[in-house]
Design a protein around this motif. Structure first.
Motif, PDB file in Angstrom:
ATOM      1  N   PRO A   6       0.827  -1.201   0.000  1.00 46.21           N
ATOM      2  CA  PRO A   6       0.000   0.000   0.000  1.00 46.21           C
ATOM      3  C   PRO A   6       0.868   1.261   0.000  1.00 46.21           C
ATOM      4  N   VAL A   7       0.459   2.218  -0.778  1.00 49.11           N
ATOM      5  CA  VAL A   7       1.174   3.476  -0.872  1.00 49.11           C
ATOM      6  C   VAL A   7       0.454   4.492   0.007  1.00 49.11           C
ATOM      7  N   LEU A   8       1.236   5.215   0.808  1.00 48.73           N
ATOM      8  CA  LEU A   8       0.634   6.244   1.650  1.00 48.73           C
ATOM      9  C   LEU A   8       0.080   7.368   0.793  1.00 48.73           C
ATOM     10  N   PRO A   9      -1.152   7.776   1.066  1.00 48.57           N
ATOM     11  CA  PRO A   9      -1.688   8.914   0.326  1.00 48.57           C
ATOM     12  C   PRO A   9      -0.842  10.163   0.590  1.00 48.57           C
ATOM     13  N   ALA A  10      -0.789  11.034  -0.384  1.00 48.33           N
ATOM     14  CA  ALA A  10       0.016  12.252  -0.251  1.00 48.33           C
ATOM     15  C   ALA A  10      -0.843  13.456   0.098  1.00 48.33           C
ATOM     16  N   ARG A  11      -2.106  13.234   0.417  1.00 46.85           N
ATOM     17  CA  ARG A  11      -2.986  14.365   0.679  1.00 46.85           C
ATOM     18  C   ARG A  11      -2.719  14.937   2.063  1.00 46.85           C
ATOM     19  N   GLN A  12      -2.617  16.255   2.099  1.00 42.70           N
ATOM     20  CA  GLN A  12      -2.416  16.930   3.373  1.00 42.70           C
ATOM     21  C   GLN A  12      -2.912  18.366   3.284  1.00 42.70           C
ATOM     22  N   CYS A  13      -3.155  18.935   4.448  1.00 41.95           N
ATOM     23  CA  CYS A  13      -3.557  20.328   4.567  1.00 41.95           C
ATOM     24  C   CYS A  13      -2.589  20.954   5.564  1.00 41.95           C
ATOM     25  N   TYR A  14      -1.934  22.030   5.174  1.00 44.67           N
ATOM     26  CA  TYR A  14      -0.905  22.658   6.001  1.00 44.67           C
ATOM     27  C   TYR A  14      -1.238  24.132   6.162  1.00 44.67           C
ATOM     28  N   MET A  15      -1.245  24.599   7.397  1.00 42.86           N
ATOM     29  CA  MET A  15      -1.521  26.004   7.677  1.00 42.86           C
ATOM     30  C   MET A  15      -0.458  26.547   8.618  1.00 42.86           C
ATOM     31  N   VAL A  16      -0.078  27.801   8.400  1.00 45.65           N
ATOM     32  CA  VAL A  16       0.883  28.486   9.256  1.00 45.65           C
ATOM     33  C   VAL A  16       0.177  29.707   9.836  1.00 45.65           C
ATOM     34  N   PHE A  17       0.327  29.896  11.132  1.00 49.41           N
ATOM     35  CA  PHE A  17      -0.286  31.026  11.821  1.00 49.41           C
ATOM     36  C   PHE A  17       0.814  31.875  12.441  1.00 49.41           C
ATOM     37  N   SER A  18       0.768  33.188  12.222  1.00 41.24           N
ATOM     38  CA  SER A  18       1.726  34.066  12.890  1.00 41.24           C
ATOM     39  C   SER A  18       1.388  34.144  14.372  1.00 41.24           C
ATOM     40  N   GLU A  19       0.123  33.965  14.689  1.00 43.36           N
ATOM     41  CA  GLU A  19      -0.347  33.819  16.056  1.00 43.36           C
ATOM     42  C   GLU A  19      -1.741  33.217  15.987  1.00 43.36           C
ATOM     43  N   VAL A  20      -2.147  32.551  17.055  1.00 44.22           N
ATOM     44  CA  VAL A  20      -3.474  31.952  17.099  1.00 44.22           C
ATOM     45  C   VAL A  20      -4.399  32.912  17.831  1.00 44.22           C
ATOM     46  N   ALA A  63       1.388  29.082  24.682  1.00 46.91           N
ATOM     47  CA  ALA A  63       2.577  29.260  23.838  1.00 46.91           C
ATOM     48  C   ALA A  63       2.299  30.294  22.768  1.00 46.91           C
ATOM     49  N   PRO A  64       1.941  31.529  23.178  1.00 48.98           N
ATOM     50  CA  PRO A  64       1.571  32.537  22.176  1.00 48.98           C
ATOM     51  C   PRO A  64       2.681  32.745  21.151  1.00 48.98           C
ATOM     52  N   GLY A  65       2.259  32.959  19.953  1.00 52.31           N
ATOM     53  CA  GLY A  65       3.204  33.162  18.866  1.00 52.31           C
ATOM     54  C   GLY A  65       2.837  32.291  17.684  1.00 52.31           C
ATOM     55  N   ALA A  66       3.794  32.101  16.826  1.00 51.70           N
ATOM     56  CA  ALA A  66       3.556  31.344  15.597  1.00 51.70           C
ATOM     57  C   ALA A  66       3.362  29.856  15.880  1.00 51.70           C
ATOM     58  N   CYS A  67       2.595  29.222  15.004  1.00 48.48           N
ATOM     59  CA  CYS A  67       2.452  27.765  15.056  1.00 48.48           C
ATOM     60  C   CYS A  67       2.089  27.258  13.674  1.00 48.48           C
ATOM     61  N   GLU A  68       2.204  25.957  13.522  1.00 46.41           N
ATOM     62  CA  GLU A  68       1.891  25.296  12.256  1.00 46.41           C
ATOM     63  C   GLU A  68       0.926  24.164  12.532  1.00 46.41           C
ATOM     64  N   GLY A  77      -6.317   6.333   8.099  1.00 46.50           N
ATOM     65  CA  GLY A  77      -6.948   7.430   8.820  1.00 46.50           C
ATOM     66  C   GLY A  77      -6.252   8.750   8.571  1.00 46.50           C
ATOM     67  N   ILE A  78      -6.015   9.480   9.664  1.00 45.80           N
ATOM     68  CA  ILE A  78      -5.354  10.784   9.561  1.00 45.80           C
ATOM     69  C   ILE A  78      -4.439  11.001  10.763  1.00 45.80           C
ATOM     70  N   THR A  79      -3.509  11.912  10.591  1.00 44.28           N
ATOM     71  CA  THR A  79      -2.670  12.404  11.681  1.00 44.28           C
ATOM     72  C   THR A  79      -2.763  13.923  11.662  1.00 44.28           C
ATOM     73  N   ILE A  80      -2.911  14.496  12.850  1.00 48.43           N
ATOM     74  CA  ILE A  80      -2.966  15.949  12.983  1.00 48.43           C
ATOM     75  C   ILE A  80      -1.845  16.382  13.910  1.00 48.43           C
ATOM     76  N   GLU A  81      -1.061  17.364  13.451  1.00 48.25           N
ATOM     77  CA  GLU A  81       0.085  17.869  14.217  1.00 48.25           C
ATOM     78  C   GLU A  81      -0.033  19.377  14.383  1.00 48.25           C
ATOM     79  N   VAL A  82       0.294  19.851  15.570  1.00 48.61           N
ATOM     80  CA  VAL A  82       0.443  21.282  15.800  1.00 48.61           C
ATOM     81  C   VAL A  82       1.839  21.494  16.366  1.00 48.61           C
ATOM     82  N   THR A  83       2.620  22.310  15.688  1.00 45.61           N
ATOM     83  CA  THR A  83       3.979  22.629  16.111  1.00 45.61           C
ATOM     84  C   THR A  83       4.013  24.089  16.534  1.00 45.61           C
ATOM     85  N   ASP A  84       4.576  24.335  17.721  1.00 48.36           N
ATOM     86  CA  ASP A  84       4.777  25.721  18.147  1.00 48.36           C
ATOM     87  C   ASP A  84       6.233  25.882  18.557  1.00 48.36           C
ATOM     88  N   PHE A  85       6.601  27.096  18.899  1.00 50.56           N
ATOM     89  CA  PHE A  85       8.010  27.391  19.111  1.00 50.56           C
ATOM     90  C   PHE A  85       8.303  27.771  20.555  1.00 50.56           C
TER      91      PHE A  85
END
Length: 143
Positions: A6-20, A63-68, A77-85
């Motif tokens: 099985p091949v992993l699907p390449a579909r993804q949604c990526y958002m960058v926030f300067s602040e939330v 963690a105010p500030g930028a995040c992804e 299924g799906i995986t959801i990640e939030v990265t902050d600094f």
């Protein structure tokens, strides 16, 4: 002839926030919902939206500030990640009955297949995995 891998699907949604800001959380939930429908993963939408709300709210509060935000389709299924600094790591623990906060990540850990907090150089990534329920033997396939 070997079985196809099985091949992993390449579909993804990526958002960058300067602040939330709390006002962006609703529209972000809607974007996640739309992507999951397009990917035929709509059954995962309720918990996915709850998780996105929790993780983005934690960034806003702790963690105010930028995040992804990354929503990625997987084979099952799906995986959801939030990265902050901010390097402060949240803890997932069962809250005491009289505590007013601290329930979000614990609740998310109960609803998801996997929930992890990973330290990064200069920040952290909090992610969770949701798996689609598959019909058992003899159960009808969903259209």
């Amino acid at each position: 002839m070997p079985a196809a891998t099985p091949v992993l699907p390449a579909r993804q949604c990526y958002m960058v926030f300067s602040e939330v800001d709390p006002e962006v959380v609703g529209p972000v939930r809607e974007l996640v919902r739309v992507h999951l429908r397009l990917w035929h993963r709509g059954e995962l939408s309720f918990v996915a939206e709850l998780g996105v709300t929790e993780l983005l709210t934690n960034v806003y509060k702790h963690a105010p500030g930028a995040c992804e935000l990354l929503v990625r389709e997987t084979v099952d299924g799906i995986t959801i990640e939030v990265t902050d600094f901010d390097s402060a790591l949240p803890t997932v623990k069962e809250p005491l009955l009289d505590e007013e906060g601290g329930r979000g990540l614990f609740m998310l850990s109960m609803l998801t297949e996997d929930l992890r907090v990973e330290p990064l150089l200069g920040g952290k990534c909090v992610w969770f995995r949701l798996r689609e329920t598959r019909p058992g033997p003899g159960e009808p396939q969903k259209p």
